[in-house]
Design a protein around this motif. Sequence first.
Motif, short mmCIF file in Angstrom:
data_model
loop_
_atom_site.label_atom_id
_atom_site.label_comp_id
_atom_site.label_asym_id
_atom_site.label_seq_id
_atom_site.Cartn_x
_atom_site.Cartn_y
_atom_site.Cartn_z
N GLU A 27 -4.44 -6.83 -18.15
CA GLU A 27 -4.79 -5.71 -16.76
C GLU A 27 -6.34 -6.09 -17.15
N LYS A 44 -5.12 4.47 4.33
CA LYS A 44 -4.13 4.72 5.27
C LYS A 44 -4.99 6.45 4.83
N ASP A 282 3.49 -9.93 -5.02
CA ASP A 282 2.90 -9.96 -4.14
C ASP A 282 2.79 -12.30 -4.74
C1 LIG Z 1 -6.14 -3.87 2.80
C2 LIG Z 1 -4.52 -3.58 2.82
C3 LIG Z 1 -3.68 -2.63 2.83
C4 LIG Z 1 -2.85 -2.85 3.19
N1 LIG Z 1 -1.75 -1.70 2.87
C5 LIG Z 1 -0.77 -1.62 2.09
C6 LIG Z 1 0.46 -0.49 3.08
O1 LIG Z 1 0.15 0.38 3.73
N2 LIG Z 1 1.76 -0.32 2.47
C7 LIG Z 1 2.53 -1.60 1.94
O2 LIG Z 1 3.31 -1.38 1.32
N3 LIG Z 1 1.46 -2.19 1.06
C8 LIG Z 1 0.27 -2.78 1.49
N4 LIG Z 1 -0.31 -3.34 1.49
C9 LIG Z 1 -0.04 -4.93 0.21
C10 LIG Z 1 0.17 -4.28 -1.07
O3 LIG Z 1 -1.20 -3.74 -1.54
C11 LIG Z 1 0.84 -4.96 -1.70
O4 LIG Z 1 1.75 -5.90 -1.69
C12 LIG Z 1 0.71 -4.56 -3.75
O5 LIG Z 1 -0.72 -3.41 -3.98
C13 LIG Z 1 0.88 -5.78 -4.18
O6 LIG Z 1 1.46 -4.53 -5.85
P1 LIG Z 1 1.43 -6.02 -6.18
O7 LIG Z 1 1.60 -5.77 -8.18
O8 LIG Z 1 1.82 -7.13 -6.40
O9 LIG Z 1 -0.10 -6.69 -7.37
P2 LIG Z 1 -1.67 -6.12 -7.18
O10 LIG Z 1 -1.61 -4.45 -6.97
O11 LIG Z 1 -2.35 -6.56 -7.21
O12 LIG Z 1 -1.86 -6.19 -9.61
C14 LIG Z 1 -2.26 -7.63 -9.41
C15 LIG Z 1 -2.89 -6.94 -10.91
O13 LIG Z 1 -2.50 -8.72 -11.35
C16 LIG Z 1 -4.25 -8.42 -12.41
N5 LIG Z 1 -4.32 -9.67 -12.51
C17 LIG Z 1 -4.59 -10.94 -11.98
N6 LIG Z 1 -4.62 -12.29 -12.91
C18 LIG Z 1 -4.44 -11.58 -14.09
C19 LIG Z 1 -4.42 -12.56 -15.46
N7 LIG Z 1 -4.96 -13.41 -14.71
N8 LIG Z 1 -4.85 -11.65 -16.38
C20 LIG Z 1 -4.96 -10.33 -16.57
N9 LIG Z 1 -4.51 -9.62 -14.84
C21 LIG Z 1 -4.92 -10.15 -14.09
C22 LIG Z 1 -4.87 -8.17 -11.53
O14 LIG Z 1 -6.44 -7.33 -11.82
C23 LIG Z 1 -4.31 -6.74 -10.61
O15 LIG Z 1 -4.92 -5.81 -10.61
C24 LIG Z 1 -1.52 -3.97 1.58
C25 LIG Z 1 -2.72 -4.63 1.16
C26 LIG Z 1 -3.88 -5.06 1.58
C27 LIG Z 1 -4.63 -6.00 0.88
#
Ligand SMILES: Cc1cc2nc3c(=O)[nH]c(=O)nc-3n(C[C@H](O)[C@H](O)[C@H](O)COP(=O)(O)OP(=O)(O)OC[C@H]3O[C@@H](n4cnc5c(N)ncnc54)[C@H](O)[C@@H]3O)c2cc1C
Length: 455
Positions: A27, A44, A282
């Motif tokens: 991370e 929220k 995502d």
């Molecule tokens: C403003 C906003 C509001 C939202 N509200 C909602 C909501 O109310 N309800 C809902 O269900 N969804 C909501 N979402 C969507 C939700 O935030 C995402 O779908 C969710 O966070 C995705 O999780 P993830 O694990 O895929 O990615 P993330 O949580 O983005 O985690 C990815 C991680 O990978 C790390 N990373 C990336 N590349 C590297 C690398 N090369 N080396 C090491 N680490 C790396 C990043 O630092 C990050 O910590 C919202 C999004 C936004 C922008």
Amino acid sequence: MVLGGGTAGELVAAGLARAGRDVALVENRLVGGESPYFACVPSKSLLLSARRGETWEMALARRDELAGRRGDDPAVARMAEAGVTVLRGRGRVLEPGRVEVDGAVHGYGDLVVCTGSEPVIPPVEGLADVPLWTSAEALSVPDLPRRLVILGGGPVGCELAQVYAAFGSQVAVVEASGRLLTAEAPFAGEVVADALRRMGVDLRLGAAVGNVERKDVGVRLWLSDGGTLDADRVLVAAGRRPRVEGLGLETLGIAVSPGEGVPVDETCRVPSSTGGVWAAGDVTGIARTTHAARYQAQIVLANLLGRRREADYRAIPRVVHTSPSVYSVGISPTRAAELRIDLLTAGYDLAATARAAVEADERGRVELYADRSRGLLVGAAAAGRHAEEWMSEIALAIRAETPLSLLADVVHAFPTYGEAVEAPLRELAERWRRDGTSEEDRDERDRRPGPAGAR
Ligand SMILES: Cc1cc2nc3c(=O)[nH]c(=O)nc-3n(C[C@H](O)[C@H](O)[C@H](O)COP(=O)(O)OP(=O)(O)OC[C@H]3O[C@@H](n4cnc5c(N)ncnc54)[C@H](O)[C@@H]3O)c2cc1C
Ligand SMILES: NC(=O)c1ccc[n+]([C@@H]2O[C@H](COP(=O)([O-])OP(=O)(O)OC[C@H]3O[C@@H](n4cnc5c(N)ncnc54)[C@H](O)[C@@H]3O)[C@@H](O)[C@H]2O)c1
């Protein structure tokens, strides 16, 4: 090796470690990812504070407390307790089986890519030269701009427009398409547009930003419809793209098209990759919500632990947490048109429920969409007070392919907004019963002369 410690990465890593596997989580920012610090939780929290009529200072205090002051010590401790080794730094695949994290090389057997998504900054002239916010800044800094222009009227733009307008900013939303929440049924965007306009938000729908110019104080935006807007701050909420650049995925034989996610099969495995490569959240570009990231993480976990499990995305909810809120699930009318699915549609205004009268809140509507050829619910949308809390039965109905006749027989408590689905369910069940059991049957019947074949 899990690359990216957000919602999906944390869940996969902890689950594997608890099952006795040797797990490293890479991370480069905060363990926990976007959701707790920069996205779902702070947005929220601010929306709730706005509904409660709190001051900006109270709202900030609450937001920052809930976001753990953007510190990840508790999340790192959770990982340690599960037995996960956290590697701080940016990870990049060097070749199959080897990842570099800030200069140090680590080996792996299986790789799970959970790197999330990043905001898209549209190629607007002058935009790069003015101070911009993305949602991450809007949800973590203490500033309350006097005049805020938001580029984009999707879920992020709508939620943040409501937050900032509620706390006193003069907010304008510029949305290139003709309506808010373009991916959803048109009535949903109209309900939210009406709520935002009542709060004084200036909606510029069907207008794109042509160029942006820095002024002595703030910035001026020139719109494609000839209009202008002055702002102290510009917030870009014009969509997000999977974060795939610089990960070295090409060394694994994974080809990702620009703007697209890492391709995965129904087990969340990356097909045609070298070695065991999986992806969740995502970065796959599939459902882009925290609950979908969790779901895909569970799919990866099960498969890596030897229990084959396939993902089914037919009934993943999408919620916009404005007041009133918008809940959608399954196929939207736009998506149905793209897929050439012929829909039976039935709707109901929430104003006709006794609950709306009791609450003195008559805003909103629900619409249900059934596949005309199969007689099954395939989608739904609701805009109204707490829609996200009373629509889950429809997600279950879509996922379980519950017959319309059975759904139409379900009794809802009085007086609740949930009663709003009863009339449209009865209508769909009746139309399905009347219209036939399959497209072939209907075609056959339509060919017959006389009133029985009349449509
Ligand atoms: C403003 C906003 C509001 C939202 N509200 C909602 C909501 O109310 N309800 C809902 O269900 N969804 C909501 N979402 C969507 C939700 O935030 C995402 O779908 C969710 O966070 C995705 O999780 P993830 O694990 O895929 O990615 P993330 O949580 O983005 O985690 C990815 C991680 O990978 C790390 N990373 C990336 N590349 C590297 C690398 N090369 N080396 C090491 N680490 C790396 C990043 O630092 C990050 O910590 C919202 C999004 C936004 C922008
Ligand atoms: N409650 C939730 O679950 C929740 C909340 C917020 C965000 N999210 C997720 O975050 C993701 C990103 O949301 P988003 O709202 O940023 O993206 P989006 O893609 O949904 O909406 C972006 C909007 O910006 C408009 N746009 C693009 N370029 C423009 C320009 N130059 N000028 C004017 N308008 C322009 C587009 O027409 C579109 O309507 C979504 O995929 C969503 O799933 C989820």
